[in-house]
Design a protein around this motif. Structure first.
Motif, short mmCIF file in Angstrom:
data_model
loop_
_atom_site.label_atom_id
_atom_site.label_comp_id
_atom_site.label_asym_id
_atom_site.label_seq_id
_atom_site.Cartn_x
_atom_site.Cartn_y
_atom_site.Cartn_z
N SER A 46 0.81 -1.22 0.00
CA SER A 46 0.00 0.00 0.00
C SER A 46 0.85 1.27 0.00
CB SER A 46 -0.92 0.04 1.23
OG SER A 46 -2.04 -0.79 1.08
N VAL A 47 2.14 1.14 0.26
CA VAL A 47 3.01 2.30 0.43
C VAL A 47 3.48 2.83 -0.93
CG1 VAL A 47 5.17 3.16 1.44
CG2 VAL A 47 3.77 1.48 2.69
N ALA A 48 3.35 4.13 -1.13
CA ALA A 48 3.79 4.76 -2.38
C ALA A 48 5.30 4.60 -2.56
CB ALA A 48 3.42 6.25 -2.37
N ARG A 49 5.75 4.78 -3.79
CA ARG A 49 7.19 4.67 -4.07
C ARG A 49 7.95 5.95 -3.74
NH1 ARG A 49 5.37 1.75 -9.21
NH2 ARG A 49 5.29 3.83 -10.15
N GLY A 50 7.23 7.06 -3.67
CA GLY A 50 7.87 8.34 -3.41
C GLY A 50 6.95 9.47 -3.85
N TYR A 51 7.46 10.69 -3.85
CA TYR A 51 6.68 11.85 -4.24
C TYR A 51 6.89 12.17 -5.72
CZ TYR A 51 6.06 12.46 0.74
OH TYR A 51 5.74 12.25 2.06
N PHE A 52 5.91 12.77 -6.32
CA PHE A 52 5.96 13.11 -7.74
C PHE A 52 6.92 14.28 -7.96
CE2 PHE A 52 4.12 15.27 -11.54
CZ PHE A 52 4.24 14.23 -12.44
N ARG A 53 7.94 14.04 -8.75
CA ARG A 53 8.91 15.08 -9.11
C ARG A 53 9.53 15.76 -7.90
NH1 ARG A 53 6.08 18.27 -14.25
NH2 ARG A 53 6.18 16.53 -15.71
N ASP A 54 9.86 14.97 -6.88
CA ASP A 54 10.51 15.54 -5.70
C ASP A 54 11.47 14.51 -5.10
OD1 ASP A 54 11.26 16.89 -3.40
OD2 ASP A 54 9.26 17.69 -3.02
N PRO A 55 12.61 14.29 -5.76
CA PRO A 55 13.55 13.29 -5.28
C PRO A 55 14.14 13.60 -3.92
CG PRO A 55 14.52 14.59 -7.06
CD PRO A 55 13.06 14.95 -7.00
N VAL A 56 14.26 14.88 -3.58
CA VAL A 56 14.84 15.25 -2.29
C VAL A 56 13.91 14.83 -1.15
CG1 VAL A 56 15.59 17.17 -0.83
CG2 VAL A 56 16.17 17.15 -3.26
N LEU A 57 12.65 15.21 -1.24
CA LEU A 57 11.69 14.83 -0.20
C LEU A 57 11.48 13.32 -0.18
CD1 LEU A 57 9.78 15.78 2.02
CD2 LEU A 57 7.99 16.06 0.29
N SER A 58 11.48 12.71 -1.35
CA SER A 58 11.33 11.25 -1.41
C SER A 58 12.47 10.56 -0.66
CB SER A 58 11.31 10.77 -2.87
OG SER A 58 10.18 11.27 -3.56
N ALA A 59 13.68 11.06 -0.83
CA ALA A 59 14.83 10.46 -0.15
C ALA A 59 14.76 10.65 1.36
CB ALA A 59 16.13 11.06 -0.69
N GLU A 60 14.12 11.73 1.79
CA GLU A 60 14.00 12.00 3.23
C GLU A 60 13.01 11.05 3.90
OE1 GLU A 60 12.85 16.04 3.74
OE2 GLU A 60 14.74 16.86 3.02
N ARG A 61 11.90 10.73 3.21
CA ARG A 61 10.81 9.97 3.84
C ARG A 61 10.80 8.49 3.47
NH1 ARG A 61 6.27 12.99 5.14
NH2 ARG A 61 5.45 11.05 6.02
N PHE A 62 11.32 8.14 2.29
CA PHE A 62 11.29 6.76 1.82
C PHE A 62 12.71 6.20 1.79
CE2 PHE A 62 7.56 8.84 0.10
CZ PHE A 62 6.56 7.88 0.19
N LYS A 63 12.93 5.11 2.53
CA LYS A 63 14.27 4.52 2.62
C LYS A 63 14.17 3.00 2.52
CE LYS A 63 15.90 8.27 5.65
NZ LYS A 63 16.59 9.01 4.61
N ASP A 64 14.74 2.44 1.46
CA ASP A 64 14.77 0.98 1.28
C ASP A 64 13.37 0.37 1.32
OD1 ASP A 64 17.60 1.06 1.20
OD2 ASP A 64 17.68 1.03 3.38
N GLY A 65 12.41 1.08 0.73
CA GLY A 65 11.05 0.58 0.70
C GLY A 65 10.23 0.92 1.94
N TRP A 66 10.87 1.48 2.95
CA TRP A 66 10.18 1.86 4.19
C TRP A 66 9.79 3.34 4.15
CZ3 TRP A 66 8.97 -1.30 8.35
CH2 TRP A 66 9.53 -2.59 8.34
#
Length: 497
Positions: free
Chosen positions: A352-372
């Motif tokens: 159910s967990v999203a892969r990350g944020y749309f067009r925001d690699p910096v925020l994605s890297a902050e919140r999503f780590k190794d699938g968590w």
């Protein structure tokens, strides 16, 4: 083989074209009619140039059209982007440029917004919630078109910049499956009331998509108010389960106590988007015979994370155990997993967990780590897996189930001349859960008034983000490193009540 929502829905419809799908304005629409309208919408989009991965933004009240367009977009391999028409023109245009849509469909009476969107070079049409959409030509070959994304939900990030969460067909299928199979009341055939805003992930997924995929007829109302319409809709549709945010419940109880009746079929209310008062839950049970469950979720999780699963297995004060497909960890500030029972930050992993944020690699890297996913919520998980939400790690304010980020409000306030510092906190409120309150230090000699601040915010932001109170102060409580201690301001507000 990957899951496609439109295929699951079509398979169900084909099994019984006469089955009830949508209740709208006093009448039921069956699967055959839903199929017809969906096909018409899909053909209009196709002729307008809609491609696999194209994103269709919609500013529409709750209505069958939102879901007809969703299914139509999915059939063509595209994505739906439901947005809040009351978000304020400035924010709306920012988020539209961020999601870069094929085109925009707006509701009737939104002429000013339609023109503002067209002025940005984005094709836009208005449509009646009772019908389909008029022909129009959209924009082709947008960047990052992903046919696997079913929906994108947009919010403001902590800096006030747009934040968008893309959810795949697999995300939504897993989440709705988990709720349908593990939470009492989501039985096939039971009528579910769809009254939460469709631009809210809780409203769109649990109220809209879940019934379509898993066989619950859904009653649609444009909104929660007026309450007379809600009660009439509940009775006429013979609703059996209502999805709500906790701030709705005192209104329902108040009207019911004055003689407005609920349908005998209504047995369950599932709440999310804020803390459920145990006393209120007891009153619903004792006075109305309705079982009220508390759940928890966030958009990045499609959105349901957990819920008390049944009346027999509930633990009052908790939000229940996580749905079966989640892996759950509670971690300390260093990221180390903690034993059951200890307090820490909730991390989640699962389909159910999203892969990350749309067009925001910096925020994605902050919140999503190794699938968590780092939920940014402080919790405690007991020996049975039941989750207690303790606090938010961030300073996010939840107003009536909607997220408000103080930094965004502070930025808007500071646009006004004569302000040296502005800090916004959330203060408990019996109606909306929390409300924003602003503390402002004026520049020397400035004559700024509270009404000016509130009026400026109303022009710039959605109504739920606007501070309900403005206090002018000469200083703010600071830490040793100069950070404003918002906790001290909250304590001050409690003392002043």
């Amino acid at each position: 083989m990957s899951v496609r929502l439109e295929e699951k829905i079509a398979h169900r419809f084909a099994g019984d074209p006469s089955q009830r799908v949508f209740w709208w304005k006093g009448a039921w629409e069956d699967a055959a009619e839903t199929e017809r309208k969906t096909a018409l919408c899909a053909e209009t989009l196709r002729l307008g140039g809609f491609q696999p991965g194209s994103r269709l933004a919609v500013f529409l009240p709750n209505s069958p059209l939102v879901l007809h367009l969703s299914m139509a977009a999915w059939r063509l391999g595209g994505t739906i982007v439901p947005l809040n028409p009351r978000g304020g023109t400035e924010w709306i245009l920012k988020i539209l440029h961020h999601v870069d849509p094929f085109g925009v469909v707006l509701g009737e009476g939104m002429e000013a917004l339609t023109e503002a969107v067209r002025a940005e070079g984005i094709p836009a049409v208005e449509a009646s919630p009772d019908g389909t959409i008029p022909p129009f030509t959209g924009r082709r070959d947008r960047a990052e078109q992903d046919p696997g994304v079913a929906v994108i939900f947009a919010t403001s990030g902590t800096t006030g910049a747009p934040k968008a969460v893309p959810l795949t067909h697999e995300n939504l299928y897993d989440n709705t499956k988990g709720v349908h199979e593990t939470v009492e009341g989501f039985d096939r055939g039971r009528v579910l009331m769809n009254v939460l805003p469709n631009f809210h992930s809780f409203g769109y997924t649990v109220c809209g998509v879940l019934p379509l995929v898993w066989g619950l007829p859904e009653a649609l109302l444009p909104g929660f108010l007026p309450l007379k319409n809600l009660f009439e809709g509940l009775r006429e549709s013979r609703t059996g389960i209502l999805i709500a945010v906790p701030t709705m419940l005192p209104f329902l109880l108040g009207v019911a106590s004055k003689g407005e009746s609920l349908p005998p079929e209504l047995r369950y209310i599932l709440t999310g988007g804020g803390k459920l008062d145990p006393g209120l839950e007891k009153r619903f049970r004792d006075q109305l015979g309705v079982i009220t469950f508390e759940g928890y979720g966030l958009t990045e999780c499609s959105p349901v994370v957990s819920s008390n699963p049944s009346d027999a297995l509930r633990k009052t004060g908790t939000v229940g155990p996580a749905l079966p497909s989640y892996s759950v960890e509670v971690r300390n500030s260093e990221g180390k997993a903690l034993p059951r029972g200890e307090e820490g930050v909730l991390w989640l992993k699962g389909p159910s967990v999203a892969r990350g944020y749309f067009r925001d690699p910096v925020l994605s890297a902050e919140r999503f780590k190794d699938g968590w996913l780092n939920t940014d919520d402080m919790v405690r998980v007991d020996e049975d897996g039941y989750i207690t939400i303790l606090d938010r790690v961030s300073d996010m304010i939840i107003v009536g189930g909607f997220n408000v980020y103080p930094q965004e409000v502070e930025t808007v306030i500071k646009e006004l001349p004569g302000i040296r510092e502005a800090v916004v906190i959330g203060v408990e409120n019996p109606v909306s859960g929390e409300v924003p309150v602003a503390f402002i230090i004026r520049e020397e000699g400035a004559e700024l008034e509270a009404g000016t601040v509130i009026s400026h915010c109303k022009e710039k932001m959605a109504h739920f983000k606007v501070p309900r109170k403005v206090q002018f102060v000469t200083e703010l409580p600071l830490s040793a490193v100069g950070k404003v201690l918002k906790r001290k301001l909250r304590e001050q507000m409690v003392r002043e009540r």
